[in-house]
Design an enzyme around this catalytic site. Structure first.
Site, PDB file in Angstrom:
ATOM      1  N   LYS A 180       0.707  -1.028  -0.159  1.00 23.38           N
ATOM      2  CA  LYS A 180       0.294  -0.062   0.017  1.00 23.38           C
ATOM      3  C   LYS A 180       1.215   1.095  -0.050  1.00 23.38           C
ATOM      4  O   LYS A 180       1.148   1.084   1.255  1.00 23.38           O
ATOM      5  CB  LYS A 180      -0.823   0.189   1.174  1.00 23.38           C
ATOM      6  CG  LYS A 180      -1.786   1.110   1.010  1.00 23.38           C
ATOM      7  CD  LYS A 180      -2.396   1.779   2.413  1.00 23.38           C
ATOM      8  CE  LYS A 180      -1.657   2.608   3.256  1.00 23.38           C
ATOM      9  NZ  LYS A 180      -1.823   3.920   2.563  1.00 23.38           N
ATOM     10  N   GLU A 254      10.266   0.557  10.339  1.00 24.16           N
ATOM     11  CA  GLU A 254      11.396   2.353   9.916  1.00 24.16           C
ATOM     12  C   GLU A 254      11.325   2.915  10.458  1.00 24.16           C
ATOM     13  O   GLU A 254       9.866   3.349   9.543  1.00 24.16           O
ATOM     14  CB  GLU A 254      11.841   1.718   9.233  1.00 24.16           C
ATOM     15  CG  GLU A 254      13.667   3.018   8.932  1.00 24.16           C
ATOM     16  CD  GLU A 254      13.363   4.245   8.073  1.00 24.16           C
ATOM     17  OE1 GLU A 254      12.648   5.124   9.586  1.00 24.16           O
ATOM     18  OE2 GLU A 254      13.105   4.523   6.907  1.00 24.16           O
ATOM     19  N   CYS A 288      13.599  11.041   6.780  1.00 22.03           N
ATOM     20  CA  CYS A 288      13.367   9.954   8.408  1.00 22.03           C
ATOM     21  C   CYS A 288      14.556  10.325   8.894  1.00 22.03           C
ATOM     22  O   CYS A 288      14.943  10.758  10.232  1.00 22.03           O
ATOM     23  CB  CYS A 288      13.059   8.386   8.300  1.00 22.03           C
ATOM     24  SG  CYS A 288      11.438   8.405   7.838  1.00 22.03           S
ATOM     25  N   GLU A 385       9.818  15.768  15.770  1.00 26.02           N
ATOM     26  CA  GLU A 385      10.157  15.491  14.519  1.00 26.02           C
ATOM     27  C   GLU A 385       9.479  16.277  13.179  1.00 26.02           C
ATOM     28  O   GLU A 385       7.863  15.863  13.397  1.00 26.02           O
ATOM     29  CB  GLU A 385       9.847  13.798  13.700  1.00 26.02           C
ATOM     30  CG  GLU A 385      10.242  13.431  12.099  1.00 26.02           C
ATOM     31  CD  GLU A 385      10.649  12.035  11.995  1.00 26.02           C
ATOM     32  OE1 GLU A 385      11.699  11.952  10.778  1.00 26.02           O
ATOM     33  OE2 GLU A 385       9.726  11.464  12.381  1.00 26.02           O
TER      34      GLU A 385
END
Length: 474
Positions: A180, A254, A288, A385
């Site tokens: 997906k 991850e 990331c 983040e």
């Protein structure tokens, strides 16, 4: 300073259909759910309508993958390798088309799509094609077996590259896949489905189901899925870990990061500045492992910041299809709102904000490259983040202090160390709690090298020999 004339890449190399269905069992099929629109972040133009896969659609895809698994897993590795090599070559042949489509759908500069993403995508398929007939030599037993059906959910920041990271090792190990893509960037995954057909990949080996969070949840929770691979936010990663606990499914996650890019007083300054820019402003900071915290030794902080600001003044923000563009568009209105919110909080908490003079286009989602100085470790911009082109600058005096500040985060995905002393690099790398530590560089990737994190950055590794383990019953 040179003035650059526009150098736009042509959109004509891409044929975007008005609407797309799902790719199940080797065929494109209508979904039974609703549809969503995918837009160009640089212009807010609607590119296409894409089906939203319902739970029934996901079930059809998983059953197609299960049906294909028997034949695919029994195939000799040398035969599976031929398909992977074929896919890699087709990706190279269609790389310009894929790069333009990625830039249109994602907003990243064409220079990055063309020169970074696409070469790495092909390289991953070539690399794992080489492993397909050598699995018994990977260090996971004399006769490692595939797990079955892999349910894979990927993010919007590197849509095609994350697809390659997931699909290539899964297929090499003999698994079949239901993938997906992110709801804002589904188009290159759907073009990859066409490539699978072009490569004559057996039906059902790769299935693509598009949609948003509910589609992803249906895939992750499907009882017919043996392995879950997810790249994305830590919040969603937690939900996935909870939902699969006790099911026997193998999982790799991850997740987010808040990497420290550490510059010592003996570092090559100009090289370090380029590494800092690449670390946080590459792909608009939608990375990331972005070096979003700059830790600079106090004695050179002023000199380095002056050089960094001069360099930021030369970055070109604008049309992502222009080959001169350095900073493209933010991927979505929702992500832009989050970046703005955290940046405003940084100012409210007392940090000093700076951006170069940077006119923003009238249409689309844009945010200028931004530096915060006077940042404390308690500030939210130093802890959360941002996932945008925003750099928090902190200082340190000793290597021990640098390690302590770098590790003072719930994340542990990556770090960078800039110094001329090899012994210091090794000393730092041994103490930094990060899955990847770059030395005098940043954001360098290779399919032969494993990537992954610690703590809230997830678990498991992708890439290299280590990336096979997640797809083998060992």
């Amino acid at each position: 300073m040179f003035e650059y004339a526009p150098a736009p890449e042509s959109r004509d190399v891409v044929d975007i259909k008005p609407s797309y269905g799902l790719f199940i069992g080797g065929e494109f099929a209508d979904g039974t759910g609703t549809s969503l629109k995918t837009v160009n972040p640089a212009s807010e133009e609607v590119l296409a309508e894409v089906a939203v896969a319902s739970a029934d659609d996901v079930d059809r895809a998983v059953r197609a993958a299960r049906e294909a698994f028997g034949t695919w897993s029994a195939m000799p590795g040398s035969e599976r390798a031929k398909y992977l090599f074929r896919i890699a070559r087709i990706i190279q042949e269609r790389s310009r088309e894929l790069a333009v489509l990625e830039t249109l759908d994602n907003g990243k500069p064409i220079r990055e799509s063309r020169d970074v993403d696409l070469p790495l995508v092909a390289a991953h398929f070539f690399y794992y094609a080489g492993w397909a007939d050598k699995l018994q030599h990977a260090g996971y037993g004399a006769d490692p077996r595939p797990l079955g059906v892999a349910g894979q959910v990927i993010p919007w920041n590197f849509p095609l590259l994350m697809l390659a990271w997931k699909i290539a090792p899964a297929l090499a190990a003999g698994n079949t896949v239901v993938l997906k893509p992110a709801e804002t960037t589904p188009l290159t995954a759907l073009l990859f489905a066409e490539i699978c057909r072009q490569a004559d990949l057996p039906p059902g080996v790769v299935n693509i189901v598009t949609g948003a969070g509910e589609t992803g949840a249906a895939l992750v929770n499907h009882p017919g899925v043996d392995k879950v691979a997810f790249t994305g936010s830590t919040e969603v990663g937690r939900l996935i870990a909870r939902s699969v606990a006790g099911t026997g499914k193998k999982v790799t996650l991850e997740l987010g990061g808040k990497a420290a890019n550490i510059v010592f007083d003996d570092a090559a300054l100009d090289q370090a500045v380029e590494g800092i820019v690449n670390g946080i402003f590459f792909n608009q900071g939608h990375v990331c492992c972005a070096g979003s915290r700059l830790l600079v030794q106090e004695s050179i902080a002023e000199e380095l910041l002056d050089a960094l600001k001069r360099r930021l003044g030369t970055l070109r923000l604008g049309d992502p299809l222009d080959k001169n563009t350095d900073i493209g568009a933010i991927n979505s209105a929702a992500q832009l709102a989050k970046i703005r919110e955290l940046s405003d909080l940084g100012e409210a908490e007392g940090a000093e904000r700076w951006s170069p003079v940077c006119p923003l286009p009238d249409k689309g989602f844009w945010f200028p490259p931004t530096i915060f100085t006077g940042v404390a470790q308690s500030h939210r911009i130093a802890r959360e983040e941002v996932f945008g082109p925003v750099l928090s600058v902190l200082t340190f005096r000793t290597p021990a202090e640098a390690v302590e500040k770098a590790n003072n985060t719930p994340f542990g995905l990556s770090a960078g160390v800039w110094t001329e002393k090899g012994s210091r690099i090794l000393w730092m790398a041994d103490r930094l709690r990060a899955g990847v530590v770059w030395a005098n560089t940043f954001n360098k990737f290779d399919p032969t090298s494993p990537f992954g994190g610690y703590k809230e950055s997830g678990y498991g590794r992708e890439g290299g020999r280590h990336g096979l383990e997640a797809y083998l019953d060992v």
